[in-house]
Design an enzyme around this catalytic site. Sequence first.
Site, PDB file in Angstrom:
ATOM      1  N   ASP A  34       0.868  -1.197   0.000  1.00 42.72           N
ATOM      2  CA  ASP A  34       0.000   0.000   0.000  1.00 42.72           C
ATOM      3  C   ASP A  34       0.893   1.232   0.000  1.00 42.72           C
ATOM      4  OD1 ASP A  34      -3.242   0.262   0.746  1.00 42.72           O
ATOM      5  OD2 ASP A  34      -2.067   2.097   1.021  1.00 42.72           O
ATOM      6  N   ARG A  89     -20.537   2.597  -9.545  1.00 42.01           N
ATOM      7  CA  ARG A  89     -19.126   2.217  -9.719  1.00 42.01           C
ATOM      8  C   ARG A  89     -18.474   3.104 -10.781  1.00 42.01           C
ATOM      9  NH1 ARG A  89     -21.961  -2.738  -9.331  1.00 42.01           N
ATOM     10  NH2 ARG A  89     -21.459  -3.917  -7.462  1.00 42.01           N
ATOM     11  N   ASN A 121     -12.813  -1.050  -9.020  1.00 43.92           N
ATOM     12  CA  ASN A 121     -13.962  -0.656  -9.850  1.00 43.92           C
ATOM     13  C   ASN A 121     -13.764   0.687 -10.543  1.00 43.92           C
ATOM     14  OD1 ASN A 121     -16.085  -2.643  -9.754  1.00 43.92           O
ATOM     15  ND2 ASN A 121     -16.117  -2.324  -7.531  1.00 43.92           N
ATOM     16  N   HIS A 176     -19.718  -5.691 -14.526  1.00 41.23           N
ATOM     17  CA  HIS A 176     -20.013  -5.647 -13.090  1.00 41.23           C
ATOM     18  C   HIS A 176     -20.626  -4.283 -12.775  1.00 41.23           C
ATOM     19  CE1 HIS A 176     -19.635  -6.606  -8.915  1.00 41.23           C
ATOM     20  NE2 HIS A 176     -18.704  -5.718  -8.666  1.00 41.23           N
TER      21      HIS A 176
HETATM   22  N1  APR Z   1      -0.943   2.364  -4.738  1.00 41.39           N
HETATM   23  C1  APR Z   1      -1.233   1.467  -3.772  1.00 41.39           C
HETATM   24  N2  APR Z   1      -2.316   1.549  -2.987  1.00 41.39           N
HETATM   25  C2  APR Z   1      -3.137   2.578  -3.172  1.00 41.39           C
HETATM   26  C3  APR Z   1      -2.906   3.561  -4.172  1.00 41.39           C
HETATM   27  C4  APR Z   1      -1.741   3.427  -4.959  1.00 41.39           C
HETATM   28  N3  APR Z   1      -1.442   4.298  -5.932  1.00 41.39           N
HETATM   29  N4  APR Z   1      -3.919   4.444  -4.114  1.00 41.39           N
HETATM   30  C5  APR Z   1      -4.749   4.034  -3.121  1.00 41.39           C
HETATM   31  N5  APR Z   1      -4.263   2.910  -2.569  1.00 41.39           N
HETATM   32  C6  APR Z   1      -4.809   2.155  -1.440  1.00 41.39           C
HETATM   33  C7  APR Z   1      -5.325   3.015  -0.312  1.00 41.39           C
HETATM   34  O1  APR Z   1      -4.270   3.523   0.485  1.00 41.39           O
HETATM   35  C8  APR Z   1      -6.235   2.034   0.432  1.00 41.39           C
HETATM   36  O2  APR Z   1      -5.545   1.401   1.489  1.00 41.39           O
HETATM   37  O3  APR Z   1      -5.938   1.381  -1.846  1.00 41.39           O
HETATM   38  C9  APR Z   1      -6.620   1.009  -0.646  1.00 41.39           C
HETATM   39  C10 APR Z   1      -8.115   0.955  -0.927  1.00 41.39           C
HETATM   40  O4  APR Z   1      -8.718   0.473   0.216  1.00 41.39           O
HETATM   41  P1  APR Z   1     -10.188   0.905   0.675  1.00 41.39           P
HETATM   42  O5  APR Z   1     -10.329   2.378   0.617  1.00 41.39           O
HETATM   43  O6  APR Z   1     -10.482   0.177   1.932  1.00 41.39           O
HETATM   44  O7  APR Z   1     -11.122   0.337  -0.523  1.00 41.39           O
HETATM   45  P2  APR Z   1     -11.590  -1.187  -0.709  1.00 41.39           P
HETATM   46  O8  APR Z   1     -12.892  -1.375  -0.035  1.00 41.39           O
HETATM   47  O9  APR Z   1     -10.466  -2.087  -0.386  1.00 41.39           O
HETATM   48  O10 APR Z   1     -11.883  -1.200  -2.283  1.00 41.39           O
HETATM   49  C11 APR Z   1     -10.831  -1.136  -3.217  1.00 41.39           C
HETATM   50  O11 APR Z   1     -11.917  -2.599  -4.770  1.00 41.39           O
HETATM   51  O12 APR Z   1     -14.033  -3.558  -4.814  1.00 41.39           O
HETATM   52  C12 APR Z   1     -13.235  -2.502  -5.266  1.00 41.39           C
HETATM   53  O13 APR Z   1     -14.832  -0.696  -5.582  1.00 41.39           O
HETATM   54  C13 APR Z   1     -13.755  -1.167  -4.793  1.00 41.39           C
HETATM   55  O14 APR Z   1     -12.395   0.173  -6.258  1.00 41.39           O
HETATM   56  C14 APR Z   1     -12.528  -0.311  -4.929  1.00 41.39           C
HETATM   57  C15 APR Z   1     -11.385  -1.287  -4.617  1.00 41.39           C
END
Ligand code: APR
Length: 309
Positions: A34, A89, A121, A176
Site C-alpha cells: 500500500d 461504480r 472498480n 459488473h
Molecule cells: N498504490 C497502492 N495503494 C493505493 C494507491 C496506490 N497508488 N492508491 C490508493 N491505494 C490504497 C489506499 O491507500 C487504500 O488502502 O488502496 C486502498 C483501498 O482500500 P479501501 O479504501 O479500503 O477500498 P476497498 O474497499 O479495499 O476497495 C478497493 O476494490 O471492490 C473494489 O470498488 C472497490 O475500487 C474499490 C477497490
Amino acid sequence: MKRKKITVIGAGNVGAACAHWLVARELGDVVLFDIVDGLSQGKALDLFEASPIDGRDVSIVGTSSYAETANSDIVIITAGLARKPGMSRAALLEKNCSIISFVTQRVVKYSPEAFLLVVTNPLDAMAYVVKQISGFPKNRVMGMAGILDAARMRSFIALELKVSVEDVTAFVLGGHGENMVPLARYSTVSGIPLAALMSPEKIDAIIERTRNGGAEVVSFLKTGSAFYAPAAAVGQMVETILKDKKRILPVAALLEGEYGISGCYVGVPVKLGAQGVEEIIELDLLPEESAALEKSHQSVRSLIERLKI
Ligand code: APR
C-alpha cells in the site's frame, strides 16, 4: 517445492481480506502493498501472527516498496477508491484509472510473468486499462466480479428456498454494474432448474437484488463497499489458477469476437487454469439474454471510451 508468491496491491478492506483468504487457504507467500506507510506492514504482521493458530506456513510481508513484489506469480490489484452511498461504480472511473495505470506500470516492471487479477472498480474498464498498460497477453489479465455476483445470487436463492448454498449454482454474465445479466436459465439447485422451484416473480426479485447486491452493502456501511465476498471470490480464482483446476467460472475477460463483442472486457464463462483464461465458453443465448448482454457491454464500452486509453 517452492511456494508461489502472491502480491496484493492495496491493503484496504478488499486487499486485507484477500490476503486473509490467501493465507487461510495456504496458497502461497503473500506480499501486501500500500502507499500508506505502515498500513500494509501492520496488517501483514497481524495476519502473520494469526498463522500459528491456523497452522498456516506461509510468509506475509507488508511493504510500500515495489521491489518487494518482484517475481510474483499472481498480482491482485485492489488499489483505489471504493464507492459511498448513492455512487455508481462508474463514478470512480477517472480517479481509479490514474491509480491503476500508475500501479500497473510498477507491477509489470517487477513481475513480468505474473497473472494480473483486477478487483478495482469500475471493474471491467479497469481490467481493460491494466491490459493496455501491461501489454500482457489476454490470458494473463482478468477481472474478478462474476464469481461475486453469482455468489450473491446463489445466497439469495438459498435464502429463499431454505436450502444449502452448496447446492445452488448461478451464472451472471456481462459487466459488473447495474446492467449485469443474472441468467436464471443457467441457475439450478442440485441440477433442478430454478424455474421448477420458484415463481417468475420470485426469480425477478432475486435478479434485481443481485444487480443491487453491491449497493445494498454500501447502503449499510456508508463509508465503503463490500469486501468479504469480493475477497473470497479472489481466493477462489487464485486457487483455481495455482492448482490448475480448470473450473468454469464467470470471469471478466478480453473478448475478441466471442458473443459478437471485440476489444472489451466483459464477464463471461471462462475455463480458468494454470494458463489463466484458457478458454472462453460461448453459451447459446436467447434473444432477450443477448440483448441484455449487449446493453451491459455498451455500458462498459462507454466507460472505456471516456478514458481515451
Ligand atoms: N498504490 C497502492 N495503494 C493505493 C494507491 C496506490 N497508488 N492508491 C490508493 N491505494 C490504497 C489506499 O491507500 C487504500 O488502502 O488502496 C486502498 C483501498 O482500500 P479501501 O479504501 O479500503 O477500498 P476497498 O474497499 O479495499 O476497495 C478497493 O476494490 O471492490 C473494489 O470498488 C472497490 O475500487 C474499490 C477497490
